[in-house]
Scaffold this motif. Structure first.
Motif, short mmCIF file in Angstrom:
data_model
loop_
_atom_site.label_atom_id
_atom_site.label_comp_id
_atom_site.label_asym_id
_atom_site.label_seq_id
_atom_site.Cartn_x
_atom_site.Cartn_y
_atom_site.Cartn_z
N ARG A 1 57.25 41.26 25.56
CA ARG A 1 56.96 40.58 26.65
C ARG A 1 55.68 41.68 26.79
N VAL A 2 54.48 40.74 27.15
CA VAL A 2 53.50 41.72 27.18
C VAL A 2 52.84 41.41 28.52
N MET A 3 52.39 42.71 29.59
CA MET A 3 52.08 42.40 30.17
C MET A 3 50.33 43.18 30.49
N LEU A 4 49.38 42.05 30.79
CA LEU A 4 47.71 41.92 30.12
C LEU A 4 47.24 42.02 31.62
N THR B 1 49.20 43.28 39.04
CA THR B 1 48.34 42.57 38.77
C THR B 1 47.88 41.75 37.67
N GLY B 2 49.05 42.53 36.90
CA GLY B 2 48.89 41.76 35.00
C GLY B 2 49.48 40.36 35.05
N ARG B 3 49.38 39.65 33.44
CA ARG B 3 49.49 38.78 33.76
C ARG B 3 51.17 38.78 32.37
N VAL B 4 51.88 38.19 32.80
CA VAL B 4 52.95 38.32 31.99
C VAL B 4 52.51 36.76 30.63
N PHE B 5 52.92 37.17 29.46
CA PHE B 5 52.96 36.06 28.70
C PHE B 5 54.34 37.04 27.80
#
Length: 379
Positions: free
Chosen positions: A186-189, A153-157
């Motif tokens: 890599r960030v999983m928001l 469900t997270g968004r990647v940055f």
């Protein structure tokens, strides 16, 4: 109706709310699910009809779970199409969120919400003969099974770490270890937190900030830099946030003040940072116990604090008789064993024979006899 509270209203919260509801229900509805024209699902409303242009991730989410969406008409024309849902939301708000509950965290609030949901399941709506839970038990066998694998469900940055060892995610900034300065991570928001990865290794985890333009710093991320420049430690923003979060306690400050008094500002602060570096794998409560014990004994070295913290962790599993008797008499235990002494006491027995210098004595005798013989020839 399944409810959960998140720190944001983004698409990731929309998805996480769905996942929570479907897991709690134990399946996926076979019939259509009614939605407003919210931005997390609808990219564009096509005229005043029900035709919608949906977002790509929402299409993927629906396809994964087998959901079928039904959108209400825009404006007043669609207000009556979900009156029951709006009425129950109003009931829940009036009965549980008025007055606003006082909680310490979102997780505590969500625990309350879950309790309220369970309580509401035992009530009847209007004059209906059955409770909400009884009606749901009739519909439960009609649900489709959930997929075996979870949906991300997270968004990647993929931001780049700046020279302050921070990354920008949406409108806020978060710290990462200083060794990553200049690299892309890599960030999983997620709705309430974010996780930072260096390749496939997790390097940081933060609670998501709600206010725009905020900054969340972790003191541990800056220790390698601060030990080289201990003068920057007292005024560090990360230290201030650690104090506010309760991670840097008054016991830390008391030991630090004693170390500075004994060793000076630079060396005393460096000793504190050494403790924090050594204690990365020690739980917080044991580290605080180590600081307290070392402070009572006047042990103002990093190895003494680390050793006492480990001893506190071991005592949790196997109580020490001496410690138990001290607690029984009300006397504090302040015995400190320095790290080099502890290492010497725990070395295995040395069964090797003692070294002998006999071969060297033989060489010396041969050399001496050879010298006398040469002297005779010379004469």
């Amino acid at each position: 109706m399944q409810r959960s509270v998140f720190a944001s209203c983004g698409q990731e919260a929309f998805f996480e709310g769905h996942v929570h509801a479907l897991r709690t229900l134990g399946g996926v509805p076979r019939s259509k699910v009614r939605y407003d024209n919210l931005k997390a699902a609808v990219a564009r409303v096509l005229g005043l009809s029900r035709a919608m242009s949906e977002t790509d991730r929402w299409i993927a989410f629906k396809s994964y779970f087998g959901l079928e969406s039904f959108y209400c008409r825009p404006g007043i024309d669609g207000a009556h199409e979900k009156g029951g849902v709006e009425g129950q939301i109003g009931y829940f708000r009036r009965n549980h969120f008025t007055p606003v509950p006082e909680v310490a965290s979102l997780s505590e609030l969500n625990e309350l919400v879950e309790q309220w949901d369970q309580h509401d399941g035992r009530r009847r709506i209007g004059s209906r003969p059955r409770t909400i839970d009884e009606y749901f038990e009739v519909e439960r066998p009609l649900l489709m099974p959930l997929p075996e694998e979870p949906f991300e469900t997270g968004r990647v940055f993929t931001p780049r770490v700046d020279r302050y060892s921070q990354i920008a995610v949406r409108t806020n900034r978060y710290s990462v270890p200083v060794r990553l300065i200049g690299k892309r991570v890599r960030v999983m928001l997620h709705a309430s937190h974010l996780v930072v990865y260096d390749k496939n290794v997790e390097v940081a985890r933060h609670e998501r900030l709600i206010a725009k333009g905020s900054c969340r710093l972790e003191l541990d991320h800056y220790l390698e830099a601060l030990i080289r420049k201990p003068g920057a430690f007292p005024g560090a923003t990360a230290l201030e946030q650690a104090r506010s979060a309760g991670k840097f306690t008054p016991v830390h400050d008391a030991w630090w003040a004693a170390a500075v008094k004994a060793h000076g500002d630079t060396e005393g602060t460096r000793a504190l940072i050494e403790v924090l570096l050594m204690a990365r794998n020690i739980p917080h409560e044991y580290l605080v116990a180590g600081f307290a014990t070392a402070l009572r004994a006047g042990a103002l070295t990093a190895d003494a604090v680390a050793l006492e913290a480990r001893k506190a962790a071991q005592t949790e599993d196997e109580p020490d008789p001496a410690t138990s008797s001290a607690l029984a008499t009300g006397q504090p235990s302040a015995t400190v064993t320095f790290l080099h002494e502890w290492k010497l006491n725990h070395l295995p027995p040395d069964t090797r024979p003692l070294p002998s210098v006999t071969p060297y004595d033989q060489l010396l005798r041969r050399r001496a006899s050879g010298g006398d013989h040469r002297e005779g020839e010379a004469q």
